[in-house]
Design an enzyme around this catalytic site. Structure first.
Site, short mmCIF file in Angstrom:
data_model
loop_
_atom_site.label_atom_id
_atom_site.label_comp_id
_atom_site.label_asym_id
_atom_site.label_seq_id
_atom_site.Cartn_x
_atom_site.Cartn_y
_atom_site.Cartn_z
N THR A 108 0.83 -1.20 0.00
CA THR A 108 0.00 0.00 0.00
C THR A 108 0.87 1.25 0.00
O THR A 108 1.87 1.32 0.70
CB THR A 108 -0.92 0.02 1.24
OG1 THR A 108 -1.75 -1.14 1.21
CG2 THR A 108 -1.79 1.27 1.25
N ARG A 136 -12.80 -9.31 -4.07
CA ARG A 136 -12.57 -8.73 -2.74
C ARG A 136 -12.13 -7.27 -2.87
O ARG A 136 -11.28 -6.93 -3.68
CB ARG A 136 -11.51 -9.54 -2.00
CG ARG A 136 -11.20 -9.04 -0.58
CD ARG A 136 -9.98 -8.17 -0.53
NE ARG A 136 -9.59 -7.80 0.86
CZ ARG A 136 -8.64 -6.96 1.18
NH1 ARG A 136 -7.94 -6.38 0.23
NH2 ARG A 136 -8.36 -6.69 2.44
N ILE A 137 -12.70 -6.41 -2.05
CA ILE A 137 -12.34 -5.01 -1.99
C ILE A 137 -11.85 -4.69 -0.58
O ILE A 137 -12.47 -5.10 0.40
CB ILE A 137 -13.53 -4.11 -2.36
CG1 ILE A 137 -13.89 -4.31 -3.83
CG2 ILE A 137 -13.23 -2.63 -2.07
CD1 ILE A 137 -15.16 -3.61 -4.26
N GLY A 138 -10.74 -4.00 -0.49
CA GLY A 138 -10.15 -3.70 0.81
C GLY A 138 -10.55 -2.34 1.34
O GLY A 138 -11.51 -1.72 0.88
N ASP A 139 -9.78 -1.87 2.32
CA ASP A 139 -10.10 -0.60 2.97
C ASP A 139 -9.70 0.63 2.18
O ASP A 139 -10.31 1.70 2.31
CB ASP A 139 -9.39 -0.54 4.32
CG ASP A 139 -7.87 -0.51 4.15
OD1 ASP A 139 -7.27 0.56 4.34
OD2 ASP A 139 -7.28 -1.56 3.84
N THR A 158 -2.89 1.79 6.40
CA THR A 158 -2.37 0.59 5.76
C THR A 158 -2.42 -0.57 6.75
O THR A 158 -2.43 -0.36 7.97
CB THR A 158 -0.92 0.80 5.27
OG1 THR A 158 -0.48 -0.37 4.57
CG2 THR A 158 0.02 1.07 6.43
N GLY A 159 -2.47 -1.79 6.25
CA GLY A 159 -2.53 -2.95 7.13
C GLY A 159 -3.53 -3.97 6.63
O GLY A 159 -3.73 -4.12 5.42
N LYS A 160 -4.19 -4.66 7.53
CA LYS A 160 -5.18 -5.66 7.16
C LYS A 160 -6.52 -4.96 6.93
O LYS A 160 -7.14 -4.44 7.86
CB LYS A 160 -5.28 -6.72 8.25
CG LYS A 160 -4.00 -7.55 8.36
CD LYS A 160 -4.13 -8.69 9.36
CE LYS A 160 -2.84 -9.51 9.40
NZ LYS A 160 -2.89 -10.60 10.40
N GLY A 161 -6.94 -4.96 5.67
CA GLY A 161 -8.10 -4.18 5.27
C GLY A 161 -9.37 -4.46 6.04
O GLY A 161 -10.12 -3.54 6.38
#
Length: 241
Positions: A108, A136-139, A158-161
């Site tokens: 990211t 899949r869509i993240g944050d 940033t990180g685990k969405g």
């Protein structure tokens, strides 16, 4: 790939997901913000809009590298989803490696900025997770989760969405500033350390007055900041902000 951009002064924003040929996803996000009545375009619609606007594109094979093919193969063999740029899976080590448990080495890229009038902006771009489910869509492109800006601050996470979405990380920093009267540093520390489980998130943020903070609760986070007067700071490991 997916990306998002937001103008704190007007709260105008644009986001895209499911891109496979666009070289600069944030540029397309800005066009969504400036050229359409919408905020978020995804997959075929986003790609079609990119072609209409003449955005620079390239064959999707450009984004496929031997290293990432091997990383995907390892992730599939281990039957797990992992953060991009985390350490390769060692077949003879059952315990998960520390860097793979959080945002220490992420794909990211985020940016926050403030001008001399106190106008704020945030933008974030990512390729997401390795071995993620199709669709899949993240944050990153979700306003208030991975990206947010208003008249108080600009935040890029940033990180685990999934964890970032659950805890509306970027918006919560602004909300804590607004409703609890905390400084940017205090609000960011509260969200990162008290609201999101360890090993899941890091963020960069700047306030309208120019205060900067870059906290994280992971092993490390690639980060840097610079001011017009020549000050700069670069870091990877222990959070000192």
């Amino acid at each position: 790939m997916e990306a998002c951009i937001m103008d704190g002064n007007t709260k105008r924003c644009g986001a895209v997901s499911g891109l496979t040929t666009v070289i600069n996803p944030i540029s397309l996000s800005r066009l969504v913000m400036e050229k359409t009545p919408h905020i978020y375009l995804a997959f075929d619609g986003a790609e079609a809009f990119a072609r209409e606007q003449g955005v620079e594109t390239i064959d999707s094979s450009h984004f496929i590298t031997p290293e990432n093919i091997e990383r995907l193969k390892q992730a599939k063999e281990a039957k797990r989803v992992q953060i991009d740029y985390s350490q390769p899976i060692q077949k003879d080590v059952e315990k998960e490696l520390p860097a793979a448990s959080g945002g220490s080495q992420l794909g990211t890229v985020g940016c926050v900025a403030v001008d001399n009038q106190g106008n704020l902006a945030a933008a974030t771009s990512t390729g997401g997770l390795v071995n993620k489910m199709v669709g899949r869509i993240g944050d990153t492109p979700i306003i208030g989760s991975g990206t947010y800006a208003n008249n108080l601050c600009a935040v890029s996470a940033t990180g685990k969405g999934e964890a970032i979405i659950r805890h509306t990380v970027a918006r919560d920093v602004a909300a804590v500033m607004e409703f609890k009267g905390l400084s940017l540093k205090e609000a960011s520390a509260y969200v990162v350390e008290e609201c999101v489980p360890r090993g899941n998130v890091g963020l960069i943020a700047v306030s309208a007055s120019g205060e900067v903070t870059m906290p994280f609760n992971t092993t490390g986070m690639f980060r840097a900041c610079a001011t017009e007067d020549g000050y700069s700071q670069i870091g990877i490991w222990t959070s000192v902000e």
